[in-house]
Structures are given as structure tokens and as C-alpha cells.
Scaffold this active site. Structure first.
Site, PDB file in Angstrom:
ATOM      1  CG  HIS A  27      82.480 -17.116 -48.344  1.00 31.20           C
ATOM      2  ND1 HIS A  27      81.625 -16.773 -49.360  1.00 31.20           N
ATOM      3  CD2 HIS A  27      83.598 -17.603 -48.953  1.00 31.20           C
ATOM      4  CE1 HIS A  27      82.194 -17.031 -50.523  1.00 31.20           C
ATOM      5  NE2 HIS A  27      83.394 -17.538 -50.298  1.00 31.20           N
ATOM      6  CD  GLU A  28      86.858 -18.801 -47.217  1.00 33.88           C
ATOM      7  OE1 GLU A  28      86.998 -19.944 -47.711  1.00 33.88           O
ATOM      8  OE2 GLU A  28      86.917 -17.758 -47.908  1.00 33.88           O
ATOM      9  CG  HIS A  72      84.234 -22.474 -50.029  1.00 29.75           C
ATOM     10  ND1 HIS A  72      83.559 -22.659 -51.205  1.00 29.75           N
ATOM     11  CD2 HIS A  72      84.521 -21.140 -49.970  1.00 29.75           C
ATOM     12  CE1 HIS A  72      83.439 -21.501 -51.843  1.00 29.75           C
ATOM     13  NE2 HIS A  72      84.007 -20.564 -51.097  1.00 29.75           N
TER      14      HIS A  72
END
Length: 450
Positions: free
Chosen positions: A18-19, A22
Site C-alpha cells: 500500500h505504502e 504512494h
């Protein structure tokens, strides 16, 4: 301990990807990354790359973050122009939208890849051959007989029993009717409808109330767990159980009941192994588990031997890459939609808030899935990844979806949202998340001590 390690692995994998979503898009947009952290609190391990980004693994594995250069909140075009090169706020609105949505999208992409891989190639699946429903079930009046083949459900072709399970569970979840088409053993095609009104997906016995099950065959042992009672007794993968205490059995249900109903008591199994009949005594270990009966939950001691049991007709199917990709897209889309629907039903009171689980609930599910084998655990990761991606896309301030709403407003108005709206949004978002966490931890506490 297995649940703890399974939980840590699950969180590390899903939070990292997920990170990373980003992080990767931010780098592509020219943003300098100051810190990439998996977990919160005291750092356990840190290192810096040549660009100066600090990568950190922290003590509390309940999330993560990517710290980008510069301010996140900008309320005027002048403030944006004053931001230094390489800062998040200096990006145009489309770049900022791409950065915040990248995390949830990578979670969904991860699930899609797993669903696609699981759909590709040759697989052994349970055949769509039905067992005659028992009396007083929803399906009993239809007249389905043992050996009848389910060919369509809700106007969609059926290839395996998994297609039946998915369609039935979705119909019960949405409280819609189930349209069945089946071919009898005499070759005659029949049709019927099951009305799911009054059957709740939250009732542990909802599947029993419907009564649709695949035809049972002689029970066969699947994977024997390492260091289990079954392994110690000498049972092996593929053993076919024919008798229990000298009495002939048929169907996996009979074997499961014999095991669960005899904790700490020896049972004599007769197994067929490569054409040879063997007698093996096994003593199921006593395990405490919570069961729900007549609307009340109680702790019951059952027997377990640590083995998967299969007792159904299986068929071999082959699916090429195009079919696998199609199924991967459909599974990801359906899972995402059902996640949003579940959230909506809980907010509107159609589903109980008890369905909101925290770390303990996730750890329990992670442990159970890992015990069942790596395929089941990876499938659990896919479903959890969908939930994480969908949750972060909710239009709630402090979540990725909330930031996305701000940027959509900016696209239409031509300027960033005001500082006052940002402040109010922060308070609303924080309140919502604290309430959500409170409910999750309360439900976890009930599971542990209730």
C-alpha cells in the site's frame, strides 16, 4: 503463536505494498520522500538510500506511512507557488490525486494478481453435482436428487461447485432470490427458485438453512498438518477412510463428526492406502471453540486431528490466461463491491457492527487460513487487501479517499479547499476513525474475554 506470526506477515505484506504505491507514484511525480515507515512507534530497523530517504520498520505493526517533503495542506494558489521543488504541495492537482489513490489501487491490483494466478492453469475442483437436500431446508421442496448436476445459477453457467457457493452467498448477502437450473440423473432439465428473504448472512447456520451441498463420496484425507495428531498416528495424504470403529461410513460429514465428537478418545480408522487396507488408531486432541446455537454463543470442547478432509466428486478444469484475467477482474470487482455494500449495510443497521474486527480478529483469521495451507493464506491476503484498499477509498477525511474528495473539489473550483474546511474535515475524520477503532477493539475484547 501461529496467529501472531501470520498476522505480522499479513500486515507487513499489505501495508508495504500500500505504502509502496504512494511512494512509487510520488517519486514519478518528482516528490522527494523523507521517510517510508512500516509500522508506528519506536523504530526496530532503519536505513537510508542514496537519495536520503529513511526506510523504517517500527514496533507497532498496525499501519504505515510515507512522509513526503513539504506541506500537505495548501489553501491558495500563492501558497502552492511558494512550495519548494520536490514537495508534495508543489504538484498539480492531478499528480496529487494520483499519489493518494495509488496506495488503495495497488492493494486492489495485488488482489487481482492473486485471483488471476489462482484461476490460471489446470485445477482440481469440486464438481457441481448436488446432494439431495435434507427436509425442512429451503431447497428441499425443489426435488433435487443426489447426483443431479447444477448447470446454471442466477442465469449464469456453472462450472464447479465454487460457482454455486459464490452465487448463493451473494444472493443471501443481497437478500435476492436464487434461480437454479439443474439436470437430473435421468437427463431432464429442471428449474426452481429459492427465496432468501428471512435468511441472514450473519447466521452461522445460513448455509444449512438453504440446504444446497455437493454430493458426498468416500472421505479422503487431504493435507496432513506437520506435527499433528494425524501425522503422529501415521495417517497420510490421500488415505481413504472406509470404516470408523468397524462401522462402514460414507461422506466427509460422518468422519468430521466422529473426530469432533470424540476429544481425547481413541477412534479406530480403517483406511484404504494404495489398494491396501490399514487399521489406524487416532486420539483427537481436545480444542475449545466458540459455537452459536439458538442465538447464544457458548464454548464447546471438540476433537481435532490436524488434517483436511475431502469427500466430494472432483473434476479437472483448465483455464487459459485470458479466462484467468477475466476471472481475476471479476473476482476483484465483486469483492470490492461487496466490501462497500457491507460497510453501507453496517452504517444503515442492516448488518451488525459486530462484524467490524480489529487486530485480534484479523490475527485469528490469519492463523486459521495459514493452518489450512499457503494457498488458503494467500487467498486470505487477497481478500484482506481488497478490504484495505476499499476502506482507504472511503470519502472520509484523513483517509486517501477523503484527500481525493478535496482534490476533486479543487478540480471543479480551480482552487484548493479552504483552511476552515480542512480543519473541520480533520476533526470529522479523526472522530470517525476513533469510533471505528473503538468498535473494532471492543469486538476484539469480547472475543478474548466475553
Amino acid at each position: 503463536m501461529n496467529s501472531l506470526w501470520s498476522f505480522i506477515v499479513a500486515i507487513l505484506v499489505l501495508v508495504t505494498i500500500h505504502e509502496w504505491g504512494h511512494y512509487w507514484v510520488a517519486k514519478k511525480c518528482g516528490v522527494d520522500i523523507e521517510k517510508f515507515s512500516i509500522g508506528f512507534g519506536k523504530p526496530l530497523f532503519t536505513w537510508k538510500n542514496k537519495e536520503g530517504t529513511e526506510f523504517c520498520l517500527a514496533m507497532i505493526p498496525l499501519g504505515g506511512y510515507v512522509k513526503m517533503r513539504g506541506e500537505y495542506a495548501i489553501t491558495t494558489a500563492e501558497e502552492q507557488a511558494a512550495q519548494p521543488k520536490g514537495s508534495f504541495a508543489a504538484c498539480n492537482v492531478w499528480q496529487r490525486m494520483a499519489i493518494v489513490v495509488a496506495g488503495p489501487l495497488v492493494n486492489l491490483l495485488f488482489a487481482f494478481l492473486i485471483f488471476t494466478v489462482f484461476s490460471y492453469g489446470t485445477q482440481h475442483v469440486i464438481a457441481p453435482v448436488a446432494q439431495a437436500p435434507v427436509t425442512q431446508t429451503l431447497a428441499a421442496p425443489l426435488g433435487i436428487q443426489t447426483g443431479d448436476v447444477i448447470t446454471e445459477i442466477n442465469q449464469k453457467p456453472v462450472v464447479s461447485w465454487n460457482d454455486v457457493n459464490v452465487a448463493v452467498s451473494r444472493s443471501v448477502f443481497n437478500q435476492t432470490a436464487i434461480d437454479l437450473t439443474w439436470r437430473g440423473v435421468d437427463g431432464v432439465v429442471h428449474q426452481g427458485t429459492l427465496n432468501t428473504a428471512g435468511i441472514s448472512i450473519e447466521d452461522p447456520a445460513w448455509l444449512d438453512a438453504i440446504g444446497l451441498y455437493p454430493e458426498e463420496t468416500q472421505p479422503r484425507l487431504g493435507r496432513v498438518m506437520p506435527h499433528s495428531v494425524a501425522e503422529a498416528a501415521g495417517l497420510q495424504d490421500g488415505d481413504e477412510v472406509t470404516h470408523i470403529d468397524g462401522v462402514a461410513i460414507y461422506g466427509a460429514t460422518a468422519l468430521r463428526e466422529a473426530i469432533t465428537q470424540n476429544p481425547n478418545k481413541y477412534i479406530a480408522l480403517t483406511v484404504n492406502r494404495n489398494g491396501k487396507s490399514l487399521n489406524i488408531d487416532v486420539k483427537p486432541a481436545a480444542v475449545e471453540t466458540k459455537v452459536k446455537a439458538n442465538g447464544t454463543e457458548e464454548v464447546k470442547t471438540i476433537g481435532r486431528i490436524g488434517v483436511a478432509i475431502s469427500g466430494f466428486n472432483s473434476i479437472q478444469i483448465h483455464q487459459g490466461m485470458l479466462t484467468a484475467l477475466e476471472k481475476g477482474v471479476k473476482a476483484t470487482w465483486d469483492s470490492t463491491v461487496m466490501t462497500f455494500q457491507g460497510m453501507f449495510k453496517m452504517l444503515t443497521g442492516q448488518l451488525s457492527l459486530k462484524n467490524i474486527g480489529g487486530p485480534v480478529s484479523i490475527a485469528q483469521m490469519a492463523g486459521e487460513s495459514s493452518t489450512a495451507g499457503w494457498v488458503t493464506f494467500v487467498g486470505f491476503l487477497a481478500m484482506l487487501s481488497v478490504s484495505l484498499g476499499a476502506l482507504n477509498l472511503l470519502p472520509i477525511p484523513m483517509l486517501d479517499g477523503g484527500h481525493l474528495v478535496y482534490y476533486v473539489i479543487e478540480v471543479f473550483t480551480g482552487k484548493p479547499v479552504s483552511e476552515k474546511i480542512l480543519a473541520v474535515g480533520q476533526r470529522v475524520g479523526l472522530t470517525f476513525l476513533l469510533c471505528l477503532m473503538g468498535i473494532a477493539f471492543y469486538n476484539d475484547a469480547l472475543k478474548l474475554f466475553g
